[in-house]
Design a protein around this motif. Structure first.
Motif, PDB file in Angstrom:
ATOM      1  N   LEU A 299      35.254  11.383  11.845  1.00 42.11           N
ATOM      2  CA  LEU A 299      34.746  12.545  12.259  1.00 42.11           C
ATOM      3  C   LEU A 299      35.842  13.113  12.950  1.00 42.11           C
ATOM      4  O   LEU A 299      35.162  14.321  13.642  1.00 42.11           O
ATOM      5  CB  LEU A 299      33.275  12.220  13.279  1.00 42.11           C
TER       6      LEU A 299
ATOM      7  N   ASP B 130      31.590   9.121   8.882  1.00 42.16           N
ATOM      8  CA  ASP B 130      29.707   8.888   9.465  1.00 42.16           C
ATOM      9  C   ASP B 130      29.173   9.550   8.946  1.00 42.16           C
ATOM     10  O   ASP B 130      29.570  11.094   8.837  1.00 42.16           O
ATOM     11  CB  ASP B 130      30.291   9.467  11.222  1.00 42.16           C
TER      12      ASP B 130
ATOM     13  N   MET C 139      25.019  12.239   9.377  1.00 41.01           N
ATOM     14  CA  MET C 139      24.504  12.217  10.355  1.00 41.01           C
ATOM     15  C   MET C 139      23.253  13.114   9.927  1.00 41.01           C
ATOM     16  O   MET C 139      24.019  14.278   9.164  1.00 41.01           O
ATOM     17  CB  MET C 139      24.815  12.843  11.832  1.00 41.01           C
TER      18      MET C 139
ATOM     19  N   HIS D  44      28.752   4.406   7.536  1.00 42.52           N
ATOM     20  CA  HIS D  44      27.384   4.414   8.952  1.00 42.52           C
ATOM     21  C   HIS D  44      26.866   5.834   8.674  1.00 42.52           C
ATOM     22  O   HIS D  44      27.007   6.576   8.558  1.00 42.52           O
ATOM     23  CB  HIS D  44      28.685   4.425   9.943  1.00 42.52           C
TER      24      HIS D  44
ATOM     25  N   MET E 244      23.527   7.187   9.973  1.00 43.75           N
ATOM     26  CA  MET E 244      23.026   7.672  11.591  1.00 43.75           C
ATOM     27  C   MET E 244      21.821   8.848  11.434  1.00 43.75           C
ATOM     28  O   MET E 244      22.003   9.925  10.775  1.00 43.75           O
ATOM     29  CB  MET E 244      23.807   7.909  12.270  1.00 43.75           C
TER      30      MET E 244
ATOM     31  N   MET F 274      27.255  -0.565  18.691  1.00 41.10           N
ATOM     32  CA  MET F 274      27.610   0.821  19.598  1.00 41.10           C
ATOM     33  C   MET F 274      28.420   1.025  20.843  1.00 41.10           C
ATOM     34  O   MET F 274      27.450   0.105  21.476  1.00 41.10           O
ATOM     35  CB  MET F 274      26.520   2.333  19.372  1.00 41.10           C
TER      36      MET F 274
ATOM     37  N   GLU G  32      25.744   6.065  22.518  1.00 35.53           N
ATOM     38  CA  GLU G  32      25.404   6.350  22.044  1.00 35.53           C
ATOM     39  C   GLU G  32      25.569   7.311  20.955  1.00 35.53           C
ATOM     40  O   GLU G  32      26.557   8.330  20.596  1.00 35.53           O
ATOM     41  CB  GLU G  32      23.895   7.776  23.065  1.00 35.53           C
TER      42      GLU G  32
ATOM     43  N   GLY H   8      25.997  10.074  17.437  1.00 36.63           N
ATOM     44  CA  GLY H   8      25.957  11.208  17.574  1.00 36.63           C
ATOM     45  C   GLY H   8      27.168  12.215  17.297  1.00 36.63           C
ATOM     46  O   GLY H   8      27.091  12.708  16.987  1.00 36.63           O
TER      47      GLY H   8
ATOM     48  N   GLY I  31      31.500  12.027  18.743  1.00 35.56           N
ATOM     49  CA  GLY I  31      32.486  11.882  18.953  1.00 35.56           C
ATOM     50  C   GLY I  31      33.236  11.665  20.497  1.00 35.56           C
ATOM     51  O   GLY I  31      32.596  12.368  21.509  1.00 35.56           O
TER      52      GLY I  31
ATOM     53  N   ASP J  75      32.301   0.354  17.117  1.00 40.31           N
ATOM     54  CA  ASP J  75      32.223   2.291  16.753  1.00 40.31           C
ATOM     55  C   ASP J  75      31.792   2.538  18.607  1.00 40.31           C
ATOM     56  O   ASP J  75      30.581   2.991  18.608  1.00 40.31           O
ATOM     57  CB  ASP J  75      31.382   2.452  15.826  1.00 40.31           C
ATOM     58  N   GLY J  76      32.314   3.819  18.497  1.00 38.33           N
ATOM     59  CA  GLY J  76      31.922   4.235  19.780  1.00 38.33           C
ATOM     60  C   GLY J  76      33.098   4.059  21.357  1.00 38.33           C
ATOM     61  O   GLY J  76      32.850   3.232  22.237  1.00 38.33           O
ATOM     62  N   GLY J  77      34.152   5.003  22.064  1.00 33.42           N
ATOM     63  CA  GLY J  77      35.248   4.871  22.930  1.00 33.42           C
ATOM     64  C   GLY J  77      35.883   3.954  22.968  1.00 33.42           C
ATOM     65  O   GLY J  77      36.481   4.271  23.841  1.00 33.42           O
TER      66      GLY J  77
ATOM     67  N   ALA K 158      37.927   3.573  15.180  1.00 30.45           N
ATOM     68  CA  ALA K 158      38.119   4.513  16.138  1.00 30.45           C
ATOM     69  C   ALA K 158      38.440   6.263  15.867  1.00 30.45           C
ATOM     70  O   ALA K 158      39.022   6.210  15.107  1.00 30.45           O
ATOM     71  CB  ALA K 158      39.830   4.457  16.946  1.00 30.45           C
TER      72      ALA K 158
ATOM     73  N   THR L 104      38.935   9.232  18.434  1.00 28.77           N
ATOM     74  CA  THR L 104      39.998  10.081  19.164  1.00 28.77           C
ATOM     75  C   THR L 104      40.810   9.540  19.298  1.00 28.77           C
ATOM     76  O   THR L 104      41.937   9.956  19.743  1.00 28.77           O
ATOM     77  CB  THR L 104      38.636  10.422  20.389  1.00 28.77           C
TER      78      THR L 104
HETATM   79  C1  DX5 Z   1      29.281   8.697  16.951  1.00 30.53           C
HETATM   80  C2  DX5 Z   1      30.320   7.976  15.649  1.00 30.53           C
HETATM   81  C3  DX5 Z   1      31.602   7.576  15.946  1.00 30.53           C
HETATM   82  C4  DX5 Z   1      32.405   8.104  16.550  1.00 30.53           C
HETATM   83  C5  DX5 Z   1      33.406   7.679  17.718  1.00 30.53           C
HETATM   84  O1  DX5 Z   1      28.074   8.959  16.236  1.00 30.53           O
HETATM   85  O2  DX5 Z   1      29.330   6.616  14.909  1.00 30.53           O
HETATM   86  O3  DX5 Z   1      32.303   6.830  14.528  1.00 30.53           O
HETATM   87  O4  DX5 Z   1      33.308   9.378  15.656  1.00 30.53           O
HETATM   88  O5  DX5 Z   1      34.650   8.955  17.761  1.00 30.53           O
HETATM   89  P1  DX5 Z   1      34.753   7.975  19.419  1.00 30.53           P
HETATM   90  O6  DX5 Z   1      36.092   6.815  18.747  1.00 30.53           O
HETATM   91  O7  DX5 Z   1      36.000   9.680  19.751  1.00 30.53           O
HETATM   92  O8  DX5 Z   1      33.903   7.821  20.158  1.00 30.53           O
END
Ligand code: DX5
Ligand code: ZN
Length: 213
Positions: free
Chosen positions: A9, A34, A36, A65, A67, A136, A139, A141, A143, A170-172, A191, A193
């Motif tokens: 993403l 990801d 979506m 993943h 979503m 997660m 939330e 959706g 990055g 996953d996330g942050g 990861a 970002t």
């Molecule tokens: C968010 C995605 C994540 C996202 C994580 O809904 O499932 O995989 O890409 O991105 P970062 O690491 O930037 O939080």
């Protein structure tokens, strides 16, 4: 040793193939893909056609993943396209056990995902055991969001509720939050970002693993 799954993403979508090659050379363990649908989450990405093409240019496993609402409709497409792990959200389906069975019968790993406010007890109500639980840290959706501070505690609770499953977060995730998750028992870290920012993917992956000098 924790495994790192960079999220595509955060890659440049105009040159996804080159990005995948660079991630492979940088030592990524698997690729987080990801998916979506614009319904389950307010964003849209890509589908099995892209996965099938990328699968041909790398040996890295694909960690899909989903979503999406009603994932039962599209899970067979991702199995056929070459997914190595398929994870769906428990709130998105009324038939989680059947989906776990479909994925596991295809010879690949099946995961369920818990959003920050999901009722964690639903994983202990499953009749089939997932191979993986995706916790997660934000939330789903988008990055680039901030890690929820209660995530390490939810990792510990998840391991207690489902001790045989791999725990993925996953996330942050960044260098600092990665360590909190590893200490809590996470085995795979997604990861976006933190891998793609500031140039060197290799340096960033090592730094998230905690191996940076
Ligand atoms: C968010 C995605 C994540 C996202 C994580 O809904 O499932 O995989 O890409 O991105 P970062 O690491 O930037 O939080
Ligand atoms: Zn994800």
């Amino acid at each position: 040793m924790v495994l790192i799954a960079p999220s595509l993403l955060a890659a440049n979508p105009a040159c996804l193939g080159d990005e995948v090659k660079q991630l492979e050379n940088a030592g990524a363990d698997l690729l987080h893909f990801d998916v979506m649908d614009g319904h389950f989450v307010p964003n849209m990405t890509y589908g099995p056609f892209i996965l099938r093409k990328l699968k041909k240019i790398t040996h890295m496993p694909f960690d899909v993943h989903l979503m999406v609402d009603n994932p039962e409709k599209i899970i067979p497409w991702f199995i056929e396209a070459g997914a190595d792990i398929i994870t769906f959200h428990l709130e998105a389906t009324s038939q989680p056990d059947e989906l776990l069975k479909t994925i596991q019968n295809a010879g690949i790993k099946a995961g369920v995902s818990l959003k920050p406010n999901s009722n964690m007890k639903i994983i202990s109500q499953l009749n089939r055991t997932p191979d993986l639980v995706l916790v997660m840290g934000v939330e789903p959706g988008f990055g680039g969001q901030t890690f929820r501070p209660d995530t390490p505690q939810r990792i510990v609770q998840t391991k207690q509720l489902c001790p045989s499953a791999l725990i993925e977060v996953d996330g942050g995730i960044n260098q600092k939050t990665a360590q909190l998750c590893i200490d809590a028992g996470a085995e795979i870290l997604v990861a976006g970002t933190a891998v793609f920012e500031n140039g060197s993917y290799k340096k960033n992956i090592l730094s998230i693993k905690g191996d940076a000098q």
